[in-house]
Write an enzyme that holds these catalytic residues in place. Structure first.
Site, PDB file in Angstrom:
ATOM      1  N   GLY A  70       0.820  -1.209   0.000  1.00 15.30           N
ATOM      2  CA  GLY A  70       0.000   0.000   0.000  1.00 15.30           C
ATOM      3  C   GLY A  70       0.855   1.260   0.000  1.00 15.30           C
ATOM      4  N   ASN A 150      -7.588   4.366   8.977  1.00 12.80           N
ATOM      5  CA  ASN A 150      -7.135   3.157   9.649  1.00 12.80           C
ATOM      6  C   ASN A 150      -7.239   3.223  11.168  1.00 12.80           C
ATOM      7  OD1 ASN A 150      -5.102   5.072   8.587  1.00 12.80           O
ATOM      8  ND2 ASN A 150      -3.715   4.009   9.975  1.00 12.80           N
ATOM      9  N   GLN A 178      -7.943   0.624   3.525  1.00 15.55           N
ATOM     10  CA  GLN A 178      -8.867   0.121   4.556  1.00 15.55           C
ATOM     11  C   GLN A 178     -10.273  -0.145   4.002  1.00 15.55           C
ATOM     12  OE1 GLN A 178      -8.381  -0.958   7.567  1.00 15.55           O
ATOM     13  NE2 GLN A 178      -6.254  -0.323   7.825  1.00 15.55           N
ATOM     14  N   ALA A 199      -3.167  -6.395  -0.284  1.00 11.70           N
ATOM     15  CA  ALA A 199      -3.825  -7.688  -0.030  1.00 11.70           C
ATOM     16  C   ALA A 199      -3.904  -8.077   1.436  1.00 11.70           C
ATOM     17  CB  ALA A 199      -3.110  -8.786  -0.819  1.00 11.70           C
ATOM     18  N   HIS A 200      -2.880  -7.710   2.221  1.00  8.52           N
ATOM     19  CA  HIS A 200      -2.829  -8.253   3.587  1.00  8.52           C
ATOM     20  C   HIS A 200      -3.863  -7.658   4.522  1.00  8.52           C
ATOM     21  CE1 HIS A 200      -0.655  -5.066   5.952  1.00  8.52           C
ATOM     22  NE2 HIS A 200      -0.260  -4.680   4.760  1.00  8.52           N
ATOM     23  N   THR A 236      10.792  -8.427 -10.994  1.00 10.97           N
ATOM     24  CA  THR A 236      10.176  -9.724 -11.315  1.00 10.97           C
ATOM     25  C   THR A 236       8.834  -9.884 -10.606  1.00 10.97           C
ATOM     26  OG1 THR A 236      12.356 -10.675 -11.658  1.00 10.97           O
ATOM     27  CG2 THR A 236      10.552 -12.227 -11.272  1.00 10.97           C
ATOM     28  N   CYS A 324       2.009   2.057  12.844  1.00 11.59           N
ATOM     29  CA  CYS A 324       3.233   2.696  12.372  1.00 11.59           C
ATOM     30  C   CYS A 324       3.770   3.724  13.349  1.00 11.59           C
ATOM     31  CB  CYS A 324       2.996   3.359  11.029  1.00 11.59           C
ATOM     32  SG  CYS A 324       2.530   2.179   9.784  1.00 11.59           S
TER      33      CYS A 324
HETATM   34  C1  LIG Z   1      -2.036  -0.477   6.147  1.00 11.14           C
HETATM   35  C2  LIG Z   1      -2.284   0.778   5.443  1.00 11.14           C
HETATM   36  C3  LIG Z   1      -1.406   1.230   4.440  1.00 11.14           C
HETATM   37  C4  LIG Z   1      -0.113   0.523   4.126  1.00 11.14           C
HETATM   38  O1  LIG Z   1      -0.269  -0.668   3.410  1.00 11.14           O
HETATM   39  P1  LIG Z   1       1.005  -1.640   3.336  1.00 11.14           P
HETATM   40  O2  LIG Z   1       0.641  -2.685   2.356  1.00 11.14           O
HETATM   41  O3  LIG Z   1       1.179  -2.175   4.720  1.00 11.14           O
HETATM   42  O4  LIG Z   1       2.153  -0.812   2.902  1.00 11.14           O
HETATM   43  C5  LIG Z   1      -1.708   2.400   3.773  1.00 11.14           C
HETATM   44  N1  LIG Z   1      -2.820   3.088   4.044  1.00 11.14           N
HETATM   45  C6  LIG Z   1      -3.698   2.690   4.992  1.00 11.14           C
HETATM   46  C7  LIG Z   1      -4.931   3.492   5.232  1.00 11.14           C
HETATM   47  C8  LIG Z   1      -3.452   1.535   5.726  1.00 11.14           C
HETATM   48  O5  LIG Z   1      -4.314   1.148   6.670  1.00 11.14           O
END
Ligand SMILES: *Cc1c(COP(=O)(O)O)cnc(C)c1O
Length: 392
Positions: A70, A150, A178, A199-200, A236, A324
């Site tokens: 993200g 978030n 989110q 994705a996570h 890649t 973070c």
């Molecule tokens: C978790 C999050 C991100 C970061 O995504 P990553 O794949 O962990 O880099 C960015 N923006 C928001 C609003 C998030 O909650």
């Protein structure tokens, strides 16, 4: 007991998704850019994944680009737009409650001479449309506003923002990390030019994200290398990640409506029970249209860190502020922007539950929290001062 209430930080990869990924880590291990059969087997998985995700979002597959995360998508989007459009102007608009992936990117661009307007938010974490309109100048080239926050879950008026951006021919980038996989998202209906997600956050694997870029939007290149992902994100291809992302999103979308109902009922139950059992607490952004599983709670006269550690000791995982910023003892910029006093921002915990959590878990959390808060307040000078003042 091991209860995970930190689903806004990351989610557990589903077993079913892992099973779909494994063949692309084993037999179909080829480089998707290679011109032999190993390459084409991998490319097939990549193309199908791009197709699946595009269809779900209602966009063309040539408008979808895979990224590594993200934060990477946010950087590619913001820096890419600035690079391509800086001849038109040097003014950028964002909100004061963005994720560090956006916030720090704008801070960096300010050092390079761009002017950035940070729109304020109200006590529910909402930007105002008239503030947005007033901020626009002839020099504005980018509006970057997150879909859902978030930390507190507030969902912004994305459709209205998109209309305004389109009217003024300004690029609209939306960090929808989110939102995608949790609530319905349709970038074309909302006039979003660039949509970033990962994705996570919806039970897919880590290290794979994607961005929709509307055809016609120009993006300057910030990473140089091969031709992957339209030369925007060379390197890649992470085919197993792409396959996992597509499958996780398909699953998320197929039961989205039930999950929204389940999560918001569980969250509302949690908040109602806490309100009955613990005094002097505030539910942040409770009046906003918010993500169904997010609950940001201020426990007045306490430190969030001590609540977090006490909960962790009892097997309950939560977050104070955002993941973070939780290693620094800075109060969350989101809560401060919402007008929450610094001392109360320090006593705020984010609970982010989802469909994987049960009512039994929530009942255990409620009982445990009551015990923890009562014990911590007994030894809190702030709390004791406050009680004395009330008695006087
Ligand atoms: C978790 C999050 C991100 C970061 O995504 P990553 O794949 O962990 O880099 C960015 N923006 C928001 C609003 C998030 O909650």
């Amino acid at each position: 007991m091991n209860i995970y209430l930190d689903n806004n930080a990351t989610t557990k990869l589903s077993k079913d998704t892992l099973d779909k990924m494994i063949p692309y880590l084993t037999e179909h291990f080829g480089n998707a850019s290679s011109q032999h059969s190993f390459g084409s087997a991998a490319a097939k998985g990549m193309n199908a994944s791009r197709e699946t995700i595009s269809k779900i979002l209602g966009v063309e597959s040539k408008e979808l680009f895979f990224t590594g995360s993200g934060v990477e998508g946010d950087n590619l989007a913001i820096r890419g737009v600035v690079k391509a459009y800086k001849n038109r102007g040097k003014h950028l608009i964002t909100s004061s409650i963005e994720h560090p992936g956006v916030k720090e990117t704008f801070a960096d661009l300010e050092k390079e001479g761009f002017q950035v307007t940070y729109l304020p938010v109200d006590t529910n974490g909402l930007i105002s449309i008239s503030d947005l309109k007033n901020a626009i100048t002839d020099e504005t080239i980018l509006i970057s506003i997150m879909y859902a926050n978030n930390e507190v879950g507030t969902i912004q008026p994305i459709n209205e923002i998109g209309k305004i951006a389109k009217e003024h021919k300004i690029i609209f980038h939306c960090d929808a990390v989110q939102a995608v996989g949790k609530i319905p998202v349709n970038p074309k209906n909302d006039n979003i030019d660039i949509l970033v997600f990962t994705a996570h956050k919806f039970h897919g694997p880590k290290g794979i994200g994607a961005m929709y870029i509307r055809s016609g939007v120009r993006i300057g290149k910030t990473i140089t290398g091969g031709g992957q992902e339209g030369k925007l994100r060379p390197g890649t291809s992470n085919v197993a990640g792409m396959v996992g992302m597509a499958h996780a999103l398909e699953q998320a979308v197929s039961s989205m409506n039930e999950h929204i109902i389940y999560e918001s009922q569980l969250r509302d139950y949690f908040e109602a029970e806490l309100l009955k059992s613990i005094p002097e607490i505030v539910f942040n952004a409770q009046k906003a249209n918010r993500l169904p599983g997010t609950s940001s709670i201020t426990f007045k006269y306490l430190e969030g860190e001590s609540i977090l550690l006490s909960l962790n000791y009892k097997g309950i995982a939560v977050s104070s502020g955002s993941a973070c910023s939780s290693t620094e003892l800075q109060p969350s910029h989101v809560l401060i922007a919402m007008g929450i006093p610094i001392e109360f921002a320090h006593g705020t915990i984010r609970f982010s539950l989802d469909f994987t959590n049960t009512k039994e878990e929530i009942d255990y959390v409620i009982i445990t929290l009551k015990e923890i808060i009562t014990r911590l307040r007994e030894i809190s000078p702030l709390w004791n001062n406050n009680m004395e003042n009330k008695i006087k």
